[in-house]
Design an enzyme around this catalytic site. Structure first.
Site, short mmCIF file in Angstrom:
data_model
loop_
_atom_site.label_atom_id
_atom_site.label_comp_id
_atom_site.label_asym_id
_atom_site.label_seq_id
_atom_site.Cartn_x
_atom_site.Cartn_y
_atom_site.Cartn_z
N CYS A 1 0.83 -1.21 0.00
CA CYS A 1 0.00 0.00 0.00
C CYS A 1 0.86 1.26 0.00
O CYS A 1 0.47 2.30 -0.55
CB CYS A 1 -0.96 0.01 1.19
SG CYS A 1 -0.14 -0.10 2.80
N HIS B 1 -1.50 1.39 7.42
CA HIS B 1 -1.96 1.31 6.04
C HIS B 1 -1.82 2.68 5.39
O HIS B 1 -1.86 3.70 6.07
CB HIS B 1 -3.43 0.86 6.03
CG HIS B 1 -4.01 0.62 4.68
ND1 HIS B 1 -3.41 -0.22 3.76
CD2 HIS B 1 -5.13 1.11 4.08
CE1 HIS B 1 -4.15 -0.25 2.65
NE2 HIS B 1 -5.19 0.57 2.81
#
Length: 363
Positions: free
Chosen positions: A32, A305
């Site tokens: 990510c 994330h």
């Protein structure tokens, strides 16, 4: 296409920009950090246009010449040439090349998006500088030379690449001797600015602190060439030449000695949609417009994330790996950070991308 793609097309309807493509990226195990930065770079229009032009001029090269630049150009071309308007692509070739180039990104651990961006831009510059360039119709190999003439041969300076033209600015470090008032200036280039942050502040105030005056005294005195001795002095850092694309990295991860580890600073830092850069050399402000934000989600530096917010044709999009959604502009402020030290909101702006509104920079 996927449910997300269908929803996005329906949400935009007749307002879907002509020729634009909105594609999510497949995640290959904690990638990510890579996906979020690549989305921001794809919607950096000057960068995208130059990269697609590079792809068009070099696509005949074989796989033996593969590097990060060719893999990125291939990925961007893959997106821009899609027949569908939305969907998901797999940046597998790029990620494989990245892991081959740098063992830091080889595993499946959580990585730092800014560290990746920094590595990528510097690698692209290095590749472009080494590539042959045209001199009166001939290919001439580049080298790390400084110009001038040696043994009758003219040295070639490394060219200013399109990556430089897009992201590079110049800082000047000014030191004023408090005895003789002589100012010593030293320039250095930058592709992004890493700035310290404070609680309940703004990008403007953080940039002013970045350029604030510091007094050098006691054990930190400055050696003045004119005085030929150590003297008290004042120094400050200013932006001598603002870049076309201003990338600001908020230093949210700080090493805490008492904890013997890095801690994430969830400080609330306001980043405006329109930014005036007043810390530059000279009187004129440089005006910028926000077009992308890489967001870190999580309470610490070693896990979490990354997602990205991107402005495209006057609307904002939210990219979370494979998923792409349209969001309201007012939602941007939810990523400023937390006013309290402990908060359930861990979604914080980490890397900001601003494009210059100055006419000279758009030529």
């Amino acid at each position: 296409m996927g449910v997300g793609g269908s929803k996005l097309e329906k949400a935009l309807g007749d307002h879907f920009p002509e020729g634009e493509r909105y594609f999510g990226f497949e995640n290959f195990g904690n990638t990510c950090y890579c996906n979020s930065v690549l989305q921001a770079l794809y919607f950096c229009v000057p960068f995208r246009e130059q990269l697609l032009e590079y792809y068009s001029n070099n696509k005949s090269q074989g796989d033996g010449d593969e590097n990060l630049l060719t893999c990125l150009a291939d990925l961007f071309s893959q997106i821009s040439s899609q027949k569908k308007k939305t969907g998901v692509v797999a940046p597998k070739r790029f990620v494989q090349r990245l892991r081959k180039e740098n063992d830091v990104f080889r595993g499946y651990m959580h990585q730092d998006a800014h560290e990746f961006l920094n590595f990528l831009l510097n690698q692209l510059v290095e590749i472009l500088e080494k590539a042959p360039h045209k001199v009166k119709g001939e290919d001439v190999p580049n080298g790390p030379c400084n110009g001038g003439q040696v043994n009758g041969l003219v040295k070639q300076e490394p060219p200013i690449t399109w990556v430089h033209n897009t992201f590079q600015g110049i800082l000047t470090n000014e030191t004023r001797c408090l005895r003789c008032e002589t100012v010593t200036a030293r320039d250095e280039i930058f592709l992004d600015l890493s700035i310290d942050i404070e609680q309940n502040s703004s990008i403007t105030s953080c940039l002013k602190n970045f350029s604030s005056t510091e007094t050098l005294n006691a054990n930190d005195k400055f050696f003045c060439d004119k005085c030929s001795s150590l003297q008290e002095a004042q120094k400050r850092m200013r932006i001598k030449k603002p870049p076309r694309i201003l990338v600001i990295h908020l230093k949210r991860f700080k090493f805490m000695e008492q904890l013997n580890r890095h801690k994430k600073l969830s400080y609330r830092v306001v980043f405006p949609l329109e930014l005036k850069l007043s810390t530059t050399v000279g009187d004129a402000d440089s005006e910028y417009s926000l077009f992308a934000v890489v967001v870190h989600i999580g309470s610490g530096p070693n896990h979490g994330h990354y997602v990205s917010l991107v402005k495209s044709h006057n609307h904002w999009l939210f990219f979370d790996d494979e998923n792409v959604e349209i969001i309201d502009e007012s939602a941007i402020q939810t990523f400023f950070g937390s006013a309290q030290e402990y908060s359930t909101n861990t979604d914080h702006g980490y890397i900001l991308f601003y494009e210059s509104l100055t006419a000279d920079d758009k030529q």
